[in-house]
Design a protein around this motif. Structure first.
Motif, PDB file in Angstrom:
ATOM      1  N   GLU A 203      40.617   9.285  20.566  1.00  0.00           N
ATOM      2  CA  GLU A 203      39.775   8.379  19.798  1.00  0.00           C
ATOM      3  C   GLU A 203      40.421   8.010  18.467  1.00  0.00           C
ATOM      4  O   GLU A 203      40.346   6.863  18.031  1.00  0.00           O
ATOM      5  CB  GLU A 203      38.452   9.099  19.535  1.00  0.00           C
ATOM      6  N   GLY A 204      41.039   8.996  17.837  1.00  0.00           N
ATOM      7  CA  GLY A 204      41.675   8.771  16.545  1.00  0.00           C
ATOM      8  C   GLY A 204      42.771   7.722  16.637  1.00  0.00           C
ATOM      9  O   GLY A 204      42.874   6.835  15.788  1.00  0.00           O
TER      10      GLY A 204
ATOM     11  N   ARG B 299      41.279   4.293  17.225  1.00  0.00           N
ATOM     12  CA  ARG B 299      40.701   3.785  15.981  1.00  0.00           C
ATOM     13  C   ARG B 299      41.795   3.252  15.067  1.00  0.00           C
ATOM     14  O   ARG B 299      41.666   2.182  14.483  1.00  0.00           O
ATOM     15  CB  ARG B 299      39.905   4.915  15.307  1.00  0.00           C
ATOM     16  N   ALA B 300      42.858   4.018  14.958  1.00  0.00           N
ATOM     17  CA  ALA B 300      43.971   3.623  14.096  1.00  0.00           C
ATOM     18  C   ALA B 300      44.612   2.341  14.624  1.00  0.00           C
ATOM     19  O   ALA B 300      45.088   1.499  13.865  1.00  0.00           O
ATOM     20  CB  ALA B 300      45.001   4.740  14.019  1.00  0.00           C
TER      21      ALA B 300
ATOM     22  N   ASP C  62      43.035  -0.662  13.330  1.00  0.00           N
ATOM     23  CA  ASP C  62      43.322  -0.876  11.920  1.00  0.00           C
ATOM     24  C   ASP C  62      44.781  -1.182  11.688  1.00  0.00           C
ATOM     25  O   ASP C  62      45.246  -1.228  10.549  1.00  0.00           O
ATOM     26  CB  ASP C  62      42.915   0.359  11.099  1.00  0.00           C
TER      27      ASP C  62
ATOM     28  N   ALA D 178      47.231   0.691  12.038  1.00  0.00           N
ATOM     29  CA  ALA D 178      47.808   1.791  11.265  1.00  0.00           C
ATOM     30  C   ALA D 178      48.775   2.625  12.089  1.00  0.00           C
ATOM     31  O   ALA D 178      49.155   3.720  11.694  1.00  0.00           O
ATOM     32  CB  ALA D 178      46.680   2.677  10.724  1.00  0.00           C
TER      33      ALA D 178
ATOM     34  N   ARG E 108      32.048  -0.956  17.601  1.00  0.00           N
ATOM     35  CA  ARG E 108      31.397  -0.171  16.563  1.00  0.00           C
ATOM     36  C   ARG E 108      32.028  -0.438  15.209  1.00  0.00           C
ATOM     37  O   ARG E 108      31.340  -0.614  14.199  1.00  0.00           O
ATOM     38  CB  ARG E 108      31.467   1.319  16.875  1.00  0.00           C
ATOM     39  N   ASN E 109      33.354  -0.495  15.185  1.00  0.00           N
ATOM     40  CA  ASN E 109      34.088  -0.795  13.964  1.00  0.00           C
ATOM     41  C   ASN E 109      33.599  -2.104  13.360  1.00  0.00           C
ATOM     42  O   ASN E 109      33.332  -2.196  12.163  1.00  0.00           O
ATOM     43  CB  ASN E 109      35.586  -0.852  14.284  1.00  0.00           C
TER      44      ASN E 109
ATOM     45  N   VAL F 256      29.998  -1.699  11.882  1.00  0.00           N
ATOM     46  CA  VAL F 256      29.988  -0.963  10.613  1.00  0.00           C
ATOM     47  C   VAL F 256      30.626  -1.795   9.510  1.00  0.00           C
ATOM     48  O   VAL F 256      30.133  -1.833   8.378  1.00  0.00           O
ATOM     49  CB  VAL F 256      30.714   0.391  10.741  1.00  0.00           C
TER      50      VAL F 256
END
Lengths: 188, 392
Positions: free
Chosen positions: B6-7, B10-11, B14, B16, B45-46, B49
């Motif tokens: 997940e990390g 998520r990155a 972004d 990243a 979700r990102n 938010v």
């Protein structure tokens, strides 16, 4: 945490050397950073007067307990500003701010093109702030910093975490945000 | 097939990730429907938010005041805050001994989360006698700064005010000569040899007792943010009692001693020579029998922010019935280490230089022969130990 006496001596001597230039360094830091720190806090608390008071608190702390390394100033300021701002939101929570002001949003200016939309927007803002206040501070800070536009590296520096963990922690924080949002949103 | 965490996903959204990692993610998502689904949900979700957070800005609000004007406002702000300096607080009645009160209340908030109470009146054991004090860094979320700590201290303070019955043996007596002090106290007193204006304050002993009200305990823990502790009903009504003897506080040099809340203090150079020495007989704590002390201790450490493993490791080398573990919030930037003082293990805490003092400030604590000693002043470890060595 255990330190050797050498560390203390070195730290103290660095501070004494800096003493004469310390005030100059602070003045420059203040002038350069006051505006954007206010901006971050305003975004967070939504009230210009409160944002300024909180910004004063941030720079008071900078004056009293500056970071050991002034190179890390931006990180330090980000961290302390979000901290101070979140504390303010949490204090509101304790004073039942939201219960008192719920449904009492009235607009001073009557010149909004769409007053209903404005009220709705402000209610949404209040909800988001309440969610942030209910989250664990670290998670809330993470969200705020990311949405202020900081890179993963900058976030890691500000919060003193491993850059590799930012993604995972962010994902978790966003999940938590949504869960709380759903829970705190007024029931239809 | 190895899936993507997940990390990383998520990155990825972004931007990243490194180029290599990015390629790996894209390649994997093309072939793995499970991860593609997860990625889509994370992206959605990102976006939600992000929209919520972006909604916080208000174009109608005024700009902040000019930096030049603000700089003047800051001067007033600093001046007002100076009235509550760390040094003054350390000497004021309310925070002396600051950490002991917090440690005790936290300790007993946890104490009753384990073991049913044997409801035999009088079947209590004198369970603890402090022979050693150990400091541990407290890394509690929400304790990031002085402000939130003050809020917690206030919460605990009002709980204690309402729930704990304190009986005092009398008023504080202020005395200027050693002979009178010795006549007021029934245990052997010790003093360091320090030059300068000397004032003694003799604090009569007393007791603090509390009858556990489970509901209130639960509310307190909830307010402090601890929801993981469940308190069994059987603990309701248990009696806890702490008795403490007469303590003596001595100040050497120019110290702002009798400061009431709200009184302002004049900044003076005398603070450099102010040294304070306290001796407090180890409090006597009685609590219901059948307490699993070790489990209690580990729970306490976990409350302070340690992981279960760290707590277990720490607990192994601590005798909980004779050691008082005092938390130091990590925001206070204090360094501490073990030292030898008066033939026993002690701890010295160093607070780095700040606005009102360009030197370190220290607090040296140790326990010997059932008495807790504390020496604080301006200076470094060597200074502290030198003064401590002169104690007799």
């Amino acid at each position: 945490m255990v330190i050797t006496s050498n560390d203390t001596a070195r730290r103290v001597s660095v501070l004494i050397d800096q003493e004469s230039g310390q005030e100059d360094v602070f003045e420059a830091a203040f002038a350069e950073n006051w505006d954007w720190v206010c901006g971050v806090l305003l975004h967070l608390v939504g009230d210009p007067d409160e944002a300024e008071d909180l910004a004063l608190e941030v720079f008071y702390r900078l004056h009293e307990r500056p970071p050991g390394d002034w190179q890390t100033l931006r990180s330090w300021l980000h961290r302390v500003a979000t901290n101070v701002g979140l504390n303010a939101l949490r204090a509101r929570k304790r004073r039942k701010y939201y219960e008192e002001t719920a449904g009492k949003i009235h607009l001073r200016q009557s010149t909004f093109l769409d007053p209903a939309a404005e009220v709705e927007r402000r209610e949404e803002q209040q909800l988001v702030r309440e969610v942030l206040a209910h989250m664990k501070p670290r998670a809330a800070q993470l969200l705020i910093l990311r949405h202020t536009g900081l890179s993963y590296a900058e976030i890691a520096a500000a919060l003193n975490i491993a850059p590799g963990s930012v993604g995972t922690m962010l994902a978790r924080a966003e999940k938590k945000f949504e869960r709380l949002y759903r829970k705190l949103a007024p029931q239809p | 097939m190895k899936h993507i965490s997940e990390g990383i996903l998520r990155a990825y959204f972004d931007e990243a990730l490194s180029e290599a990692e990015q390629k790996r993610v894209i390649a994997h998502l093309a072939t793995c429907s499970r991860c593609a689904e997860k990625a889509a949900s994370i992206e959605a979700r990102n976006a939600r938010v992000r929209a919520s957070m972006a909604g916080l800005s208000s174009p109608y609000l005024r700009a902040p005041m000019e930096a030049q004007v603000a700089r003047e406002r800051l001067r007033d702000y600093v001046y007002e805050k100076k009235e509550n300096t760390m040094l003054k607080k350390a000497f004021s009645r309310r925070y002396r001994p600051a950490w002991v009160a917090v440690a005790f209340v936290l300790f007993f908030a946890v104490a009753f989360s384990f073991q049913p109470v044997r409801a035999l009146a009088g079947d209590f054991l004198a369970l603890f006698r402090v022979q050693k004090i150990e400091f541990v860094e407290a890394d509690i979320e929400g304790f990031d700064d002085e402000e939130s700590f003050r809020e917690v201290a206030d919460t605990l303070g009002s709980f204690v005010e309402k729930e704990v019955v304190v009986k005092s043996g009398g008023e504080t007596q202020y005395v200027d000569d050693m002979a009178t002090v010795r006549s007021l106290v029934d245990y052997p007193l010790r003093f360091p040899k320090i030059e300068g204006e000397t004032h003694y304050a003799v604090e009569p002993g007393g007791s603090a007792s509390m009858q556990v009200d489970i509901q209130k305990m639960r509310l307190l823990l909830a307010e402090l943010g601890y929801t993981a502790f469940s308190l069994p009903e059987s603990l309701d009504g248990a009696d806890v009692d702490i008795t403490f003897g007469t303590s003596v506080v001595v100040s050497y040099g120019g110290c702002p001693l009798h400061i009431e809340e709200g009184e302002s203090v004049e900044e003076s150079d005398d603070k450099r020579s102010c040294t304070v020495f306290m001796q407090i007989p180890s409090p006597n704590i009685t609590a219901p029998a059948e307490l699993d002390i070790d489990q209690l201790g580990q729970a306490y450490l976990q409350l302070l922010g340690m992981t279960p493993d760290e707590a277990a490791t720490f607990s192994q080398r601590v005798d909980w019935t004779t050691t008082m573990v005092v938390p130091i919030p990590n925001f206070m930037h204090m360094d501490y280490r073990e030292v030898q003082v008066n033939g026993v293990d002690g701890t010295i805490i160093i607070y780095p230089p700040s606005y009102h003092s360009d030197q370190d400030e220290y607090m040296l604590t140790w326990a010997k022969d059932d008495i807790i000693y504390s020496l604080s002043g301006v200076g470094d470890t060597a200074t502290a130990l030198e003064i401590a060595a002169s104690i007799e």
